[in-house]
Design a protein around this motif. Structure first.
Motif, PDB file in Angstrom:
ATOM      1  N   LYS A 120      49.167  58.317  63.645  1.00  0.00           N
ATOM      2  CA  LYS A 120      49.697  59.682  63.619  1.00  0.00           C
ATOM      3  C   LYS A 120      51.201  59.655  63.909  1.00  0.00           C
ATOM      4  O   LYS A 120      51.754  60.594  64.486  1.00  0.00           O
ATOM      5  N   CYS A 122      53.701  60.117  62.154  1.00  0.00           N
ATOM      6  CA  CYS A 122      54.461  61.228  61.549  1.00  0.00           C
ATOM      7  C   CYS A 122      54.460  62.452  62.445  1.00  0.00           C
ATOM      8  O   CYS A 122      55.339  63.301  62.341  1.00  0.00           O
ATOM      9  N   GLY A 125      53.326  67.535  60.618  1.00  0.00           N
ATOM     10  CA  GLY A 125      54.085  67.408  59.379  1.00  0.00           C
ATOM     11  C   GLY A 125      53.379  68.012  58.186  1.00  0.00           C
ATOM     12  O   GLY A 125      52.262  68.532  58.271  1.00  0.00           O
ATOM     13  N   ARG A 127      52.875  67.243  53.802  1.00  0.00           N
ATOM     14  CA  ARG A 127      53.031  66.377  52.632  1.00  0.00           C
ATOM     15  C   ARG A 127      52.835  67.243  51.390  1.00  0.00           C
ATOM     16  O   ARG A 127      51.863  68.011  51.302  1.00  0.00           O
ATOM     17  N   GLN A 137      57.448  64.128  52.231  1.00  0.00           N
ATOM     18  CA  GLN A 137      56.745  64.273  53.504  1.00  0.00           C
ATOM     19  C   GLN A 137      57.757  64.654  54.576  1.00  0.00           C
ATOM     20  O   GLN A 137      58.875  64.141  54.615  1.00  0.00           O
ATOM     21  N   TYR A 138      57.335  65.560  55.471  1.00  0.00           N
ATOM     22  CA  TYR A 138      58.190  66.138  56.501  1.00  0.00           C
ATOM     23  C   TYR A 138      57.523  65.858  57.847  1.00  0.00           C
ATOM     24  O   TYR A 138      56.437  66.380  58.126  1.00  0.00           O
ATOM     25  N   CYS A 139      58.157  65.043  58.698  1.00  0.00           N
ATOM     26  CA  CYS A 139      57.512  64.548  59.914  1.00  0.00           C
ATOM     27  C   CYS A 139      58.213  65.015  61.196  1.00  0.00           C
ATOM     28  O   CYS A 139      59.375  65.407  61.173  1.00  0.00           O
ATOM     29  N   HIS A 140      57.470  64.920  62.314  1.00  0.00           N
ATOM     30  CA  HIS A 140      57.946  65.207  63.676  1.00  0.00           C
ATOM     31  C   HIS A 140      58.233  66.689  63.886  1.00  0.00           C
ATOM     32  O   HIS A 140      59.080  67.060  64.704  1.00  0.00           O
ATOM     33  N   GLY A 167      54.840  63.049  67.390  1.00  0.00           N
ATOM     34  CA  GLY A 167      54.603  61.744  66.779  1.00  0.00           C
ATOM     35  C   GLY A 167      55.480  60.670  67.395  1.00  0.00           C
ATOM     36  O   GLY A 167      55.830  60.720  68.571  1.00  0.00           O
ATOM     37  N   HIS A 175      62.052  63.720  60.013  1.00  0.00           N
ATOM     38  CA  HIS A 175      61.995  62.519  59.174  1.00  0.00           C
ATOM     39  C   HIS A 175      61.542  62.978  57.794  1.00  0.00           C
ATOM     40  O   HIS A 175      60.431  63.478  57.629  1.00  0.00           O
TER      41      HIS A 175
END
Length: 345
Positions: A120, A122, A125, A127, A137-140, A167, A175
């Motif tokens: 996990k 990321c 987030g 996708r 993809q857009y993370c954190h 994450g 990210h």
């Protein structure tokens, strides 16, 4: 384009798919910035995609503003205070949401048991499938901020949520990852594409002629070798966690403060960089002038210098702080400067 076919290796990470002909890939529409902020003012690029094919690291400009195996572009905001204020994340392109996560804590991952973020990384987030083999993809992202659900159709610029620290994250940032998966292969995951490069380029140390960002966005994203992205004053020795939380953003300090510290936060300092801290009191009187030399390369660094109260009270008025970083290079060196002010009452 020349009649000679241009080979491109999109990735040498976990998703190695082999060489493709660049002209066989249809580029996506030009992307907008996925985070609503002003680069160099209230957000900064902390890391680029890693282009090295070994255990070293190299960004698209052949610099070192990345780390081994990094697969996206990190848009960092100043601190948790800005995060709580809300920095929007927007869809870079039209598409369909194919996955989300929204309930992970916003906390430095080093304070958590490893098993809590295993698989996990990321964090929270989104996708998105943009068609033609293209995914982002857009993370954190911030806990409970995701505004879309799986299956939603989104348009370029639609709000997805807010920048967070969930994450595998040490500080608030987004990210942003771009992937290309050959539609003929039928794979859910694809190869990493650097939006500063696109699907092909002529110069291995420059942005691509067909970067995924339009020129208007590229103009907002000049490659910067170093950044003094935050600075200020404090009455006590500033701590790392407090700086990330935004606890030293006071505009006024007490004239009874026992010490006065000038602190700075830096991106991508290098061994040999010389830092100078200057504090001037009311009337321009210099009360601190201190220099030191960075001993090793670091992608993120916090540093400070301080001075004791010279009498029972500080003189009332406005105090100015200046930080200068001098970096030697093949052209004789460059100077980076920033300043801040504090009122003592």
């Amino acid at each position: 384009m020349s009649a000679r076919k241009i080979y491109i290796f999109l990735s040498t990470f976990l998703f190695l798919i082999g060489p493709l002909y660049a002209e066989e890939i249809k580029p996506p529409a030009k992307m907008i910035l996925p985070v609503e902020c002003e680069i160099g003012w209230n957000c900064w690029i902390a890391n680029y995609v890693d282009h090295a094919r070994d255990d070293t690291s190299k960004d698209y400009a052949c610099g070192e503003q990345t780390y081994n195996g990094h697969k996206g572009t990190d848009f960092m905001i100043r601190n948790f205070r800005d995060m709580q204020g809300g920095v929007l994340v927007r869809s870079a392109l039209d598409g369909v949401v194919v996955g989300i996560r929204d309930r992970m804590k916003d906390i430095d991952f080093r304070k958590l048991p490893k098993e809590q973020i295993a698989n996990k990384e990321c964090g929270n987030g989104v996708r998105i499938d943009h068609g033609g083999g293209w995914f982002t993809q857009y993370c954190h992202m911030r806990k409970n901020s995701v505004r879309v659900k799986k299956g939603d159709v989104v348009k370029q610029g639609d709000i997805l949520g807010f920048v967070g620290n969930s994450g595998r994250a040490m500080f608030p940032h987004l990210h942003f990852k771009v992937e290309y998966a050959d539609p003929k292969a039928g794979k859910r995951r694809g190869a990493i594409v650097d939006p500063f490069v696109g699907i092909a380029r002529k110069d291995a140390c420059r942005a691509g002629d067909e970067a995924l960002w339009p020129k208007s966005v590229m103009d907002q994203l000049p490659y910067r070798s170093v950044d003094i992205f935050d600075m200020g004053f404090s009455a006590s020795q500033p701590k790392y966690d407090g700086l990330v939380e935004g606890l030293y953003d006071d505009e006024t300090l007490s004239v009874r403060s026992p010490r006065l510290f000038l602190w700075g936060r830096f991106l991508h300092v290098k061994k040999g960089d010389r830092l100078t801290y200057v504090i001037k009191g009311p009337g321009g009187v210099e009360i601190l002038n201190y220099s030191n030399v960075i001993e090793k390369d670091q992608s993120y660094r916090t540093l400070h210098a301080g001075v004791r109260r010279p009498a029972l009270y500080w003189e009332e008025g406005t105090y100015y702080g200046y930080i200068k970083l001098v970096r030697a290079d093949e052209n004789g060196g460059r100077i980076y400067e920033s300043e801040a002010a504090i009122s003592l009452r």
